[in-house]
Design an enzyme around this catalytic site. Structure first.
Site, PDB file in Angstrom:
ATOM      1  N   ARG A 153       0.862  -1.189   0.000  1.00  0.00           N
ATOM      2  CA  ARG A 153       0.000   0.000   0.000  1.00  0.00           C
ATOM      3  C   ARG A 153       0.892   1.230   0.000  1.00  0.00           C
ATOM      4  O   ARG A 153       1.808   1.327   0.835  1.00  0.00           O
ATOM      5  CB  ARG A 153      -0.887  -0.016   1.252  1.00  0.00           C
ATOM      6  N   TYR A 165      -3.382  12.182   6.375  1.00  0.00           N
ATOM      7  CA  TYR A 165      -3.620  10.941   7.073  1.00  0.00           C
ATOM      8  C   TYR A 165      -2.500   9.945   6.826  1.00  0.00           C
ATOM      9  O   TYR A 165      -2.145   9.650   5.693  1.00  0.00           O
ATOM     10  CB  TYR A 165      -4.958  10.300   6.662  1.00  0.00           C
ATOM     11  N   ASP A 218      -5.076   3.949   0.074  1.00  0.00           N
ATOM     12  CA  ASP A 218      -6.198   4.213   0.984  1.00  0.00           C
ATOM     13  C   ASP A 218      -6.520   5.710   0.946  1.00  0.00           C
ATOM     14  O   ASP A 218      -5.664   6.540   1.260  1.00  0.00           O
ATOM     15  CB  ASP A 218      -5.783   3.782   2.405  1.00  0.00           C
ATOM     16  N   HIS A 220      -9.006   7.046   2.727  1.00  0.00           N
ATOM     17  CA  HIS A 220      -9.551   7.409   4.039  1.00  0.00           C
ATOM     18  C   HIS A 220     -10.810   8.262   3.938  1.00  0.00           C
ATOM     19  O   HIS A 220     -10.985   9.225   4.694  1.00  0.00           O
ATOM     20  CB  HIS A 220      -8.493   8.108   4.896  1.00  0.00           C
ATOM     21  N   GLU A 244      -8.873   1.965  -1.756  1.00  0.00           N
ATOM     22  CA  GLU A 244      -9.617   1.699  -0.513  1.00  0.00           C
ATOM     23  C   GLU A 244     -10.316   2.955   0.006  1.00  0.00           C
ATOM     24  O   GLU A 244      -9.745   4.049  -0.033  1.00  0.00           O
ATOM     25  CB  GLU A 244      -8.611   1.193   0.527  1.00  0.00           C
ATOM     26  N   ARG A 291     -13.572  -5.226   3.306  1.00  0.00           N
ATOM     27  CA  ARG A 291     -12.449  -5.140   4.240  1.00  0.00           C
ATOM     28  C   ARG A 291     -12.871  -5.142   5.708  1.00  0.00           C
ATOM     29  O   ARG A 291     -12.179  -4.584   6.562  1.00  0.00           O
ATOM     30  CB  ARG A 291     -11.625  -3.869   3.938  1.00  0.00           C
ATOM     31  N   GLU A 347      -4.394  -7.228   5.055  1.00  0.00           N
ATOM     32  CA  GLU A 347      -3.536  -6.078   5.393  1.00  0.00           C
ATOM     33  C   GLU A 347      -2.601  -6.498   6.527  1.00  0.00           C
ATOM     34  O   GLU A 347      -3.018  -7.162   7.484  1.00  0.00           O
ATOM     35  CB  GLU A 347      -4.404  -4.905   5.838  1.00  0.00           C
ATOM     36  N   TRP A 411     -11.964  12.077   9.121  1.00  0.00           N
ATOM     37  CA  TRP A 411     -10.892  11.844  10.091  1.00  0.00           C
ATOM     38  C   TRP A 411      -9.617  11.547   9.352  1.00  0.00           C
ATOM     39  O   TRP A 411      -9.613  11.291   8.185  1.00  0.00           O
ATOM     40  CB  TRP A 411     -11.233  10.710  11.041  1.00  0.00           C
TER      41      TRP A 411
HETATM   42  O1  KDG Z   1      -8.537   2.735  13.863  1.00  0.00           O
HETATM   43  C1  KDG Z   1      -8.440   3.216  12.553  1.00  0.00           C
HETATM   44  C2  KDG Z   1      -7.206   2.649  11.870  1.00  0.00           C
HETATM   45  O2  KDG Z   1      -7.173   1.265  11.995  1.00  0.00           O
HETATM   46  C3  KDG Z   1      -7.227   3.014  10.407  1.00  0.00           C
HETATM   47  O3  KDG Z   1      -7.021   4.367  10.320  1.00  0.00           O
HETATM   48  C4  KDG Z   1      -6.190   2.311   9.594  1.00  0.00           C
HETATM   49  O4  KDG Z   1      -7.254   2.965   7.554  1.00  0.00           O
HETATM   50  C5  KDG Z   1      -6.557   2.180   8.155  1.00  0.00           C
HETATM   51  C6  KDG Z   1      -6.072   1.000   7.458  1.00  0.00           C
HETATM   52  O5  KDG Z   1      -6.497   0.797   6.318  1.00  0.00           O
HETATM   53  O6  KDG Z   1      -5.280   0.245   8.021  1.00  0.00           O
HETATM   54 MG    MG Z   2      -8.053   2.021   5.765  1.00  0.00          MG
END
Ligand code: KDG
Ligand code: MG
Length: 411
Positions: A153, A165, A218, A220, A244, A291, A347, A411
């Site tokens: 990733r 993030y 990701d 997020h 993701e 996931r 993951e 977040w």
């Molecule tokens: O608690 C939230 C985290 O596990 C997350 O931010 C991690 O997005 C994440 C990931 O894909 O591992």
């Molecule tokens: Mg994630």
């Protein structure tokens, strides 16, 4: 029944500790002396689930037969009246995983045998390469590939933003930072800056890493559906394994919008608690990977159903494996992953810190980016309560993000 076979539940222990990260661990003890371990951690809200377990769940379990996993799952899910929800479902998961562990120990078999046996020799994982610049991220990716990982990733800081993030400037490791946040840190976000910089990461990645390695990314949940559709189109030439959490999907049909525009594969699910949260997107084939984590989606009993349902629609499982999930979750997911016919990828961010290794033991091993599952009865995981007491809980939050004008974003 002899005492050695008596699986009447006599104690439900709930331990909140912080061996590197905060974990809520459930230990269910039976009359026979056999016990099981489960994970019920909800990152940033650990004490809520621990209190819920101690005050509302544990008293209902004493005296029940630990063999009756399905009935106990239904009893906790339907009996609560207030179905679903992250705290409730993590509590059910902690209990459920501990009960599967007990059943395996009682049968003298690893849990994957109870699920139907191995479908593969080991569980393929993807690792994280996270850097402040594209070059930094790709250096890390090359190091992981050299260790044998076949999937990585990629996340890079967004130029012009102090933090984004997963990447914090001038930093310690971001997971380490996540374990010491007594109040939620605030991070800036700009979709324009992100969209203007992200393609270069994957263009460079394919140029440096070649076409063989599987690449993930990701988002997020920072984009709107049409922005995510544009991102998917933009990244098509780089052939991602999946994109993701492109969009937060309280509206499941947001994913139809993305799907209508791009062939980039899509994954979502780490914050889902039940099959109902992803039912439409699975049955409409708007996603490619689901996931959900065992800890957050109701344990092995629920994940097995999610996997079977997803299999009908060509959707594969790719369970969440962040550091805020404990080795009890990793073990449960490794057993699921080695069984599930529609397993995709797991993951993987390591088996935990040194402190975590003092507290948890397990029989999983990593070889060439694949998790090999041991053959200990149950889940092969154990928890040392005395060691855990040396690592007391520390309040810590996930960050929130704001647009540059101050608007609260994701977040
Ligand atoms: O608690 C939230 C985290 O596990 C997350 O931010 C991690 O997005 C994440 C990931 O894909 O591992
Ligand atoms: Mg994630």
């Amino acid at each position: 029944m002899s005492k050695t076979q008596d699986l009447t539940i006599t104690d439900v222990r709930v331990i909140v500790s912080s061996p590197g990260r905060n974990f809520v661990t459930v230990k269910i003890v039976t009359e026979s002396g056999l016990y099981g371990i489960g994970d019920a951690t909800v990152n940033g809200r650990e004490q809520a689930v621990a209190t819920y377990l101690r005050e509302h769940v544990a008293p209902c379990l004493i005296g029940r037969n630990a063999h009756q996993i399905e009935d106990i799952w239904q009893y906790l899910y339907k009996g609560v009246y207030w179905r679903k929800g992250p705290i409730n479902m993590a509590a059910i998961a902690g209990v459920d995983v501990a009960l599967w562990d007990i059943k395996g120990k009682a049968a003298g078999l690893p849990v994957y045998e109870l699920l139907g046996g191995k479908s593969r020799k080991a569980v393929t994982t993807y690792a994280h390469a996270t850097g402040e610049t594209v070059a930094d991220t790709l250096d890390k990716a090359e190091a992981l590939i050299a260790q044998g990982f076949t999937a990585v990733r990629l996340q890079t800081a967004v130029p012009g933003l102090d933090a984004s993030y997963g990447v914090l400037r001038g930093q310690k490791d971001y997971f380490e930072q996540q374990s010491s946040r007594p109040l939620p840190p605030e991070e800036p976000w700009s979709t324009r800056k992100y969209m203007n910089s992200i393609e270069a990461l994957f263009r460079e990645a394919r140029a440096r890493l070649g076409d063989e390695v599987a690449l993930c990314h990701d988002v997020h949940s920072r984009l709107t559906p049409i922005e995510a559709a544009r991102l998917g189109k933009m990244l098509e030439p780089y052939d991602l394994l999946f994109l993701e959490d492109a969009v937060a999907a309280e509206n499941q049909d947001s994913y139809r919008v993305i799907r209508d525009h791009t062939t980039t594969a899509l994954a979502i699910g780490e914050i889902y608690n039940t099959i109902w949260d992803c039912k439409e997107m699975i049955q409409n084939q708007w996603i490619d990977y689901i996931r959900c984590a065992t800890t957050h989606a109701g344990g092995i009993t629920a994940m097995r159903r999610i996997a079977d349902f997803a299999a009908l629609f060509h959707v594969r499982i790719a369970p969440h494996g962040a550091p805020d999930l404990s080795p009890a979750c990793y073990a449960a997911q490794a057993h699921l992953g080695i069984w599930a016919p529609n397993f995709g990828i797991q993951e993987f961010v390591g088996f935990g810190s040194e402190a975590s290794a003092e507290v948890f033991s397990h029989d999983l091993t990593l070889e060439n980016g694949m998790i090999h599952v041991g053959d200990s009865p149950g889940l092969g995981v154990d928890f040392d309560e005395e060691a855990a007491a040396r690592h007391p809980y520390k309040r810590s939050y996930l960050p929130v993000s704001r647009l540059e004008d101050g608007t609260l974003w994701s977040w």
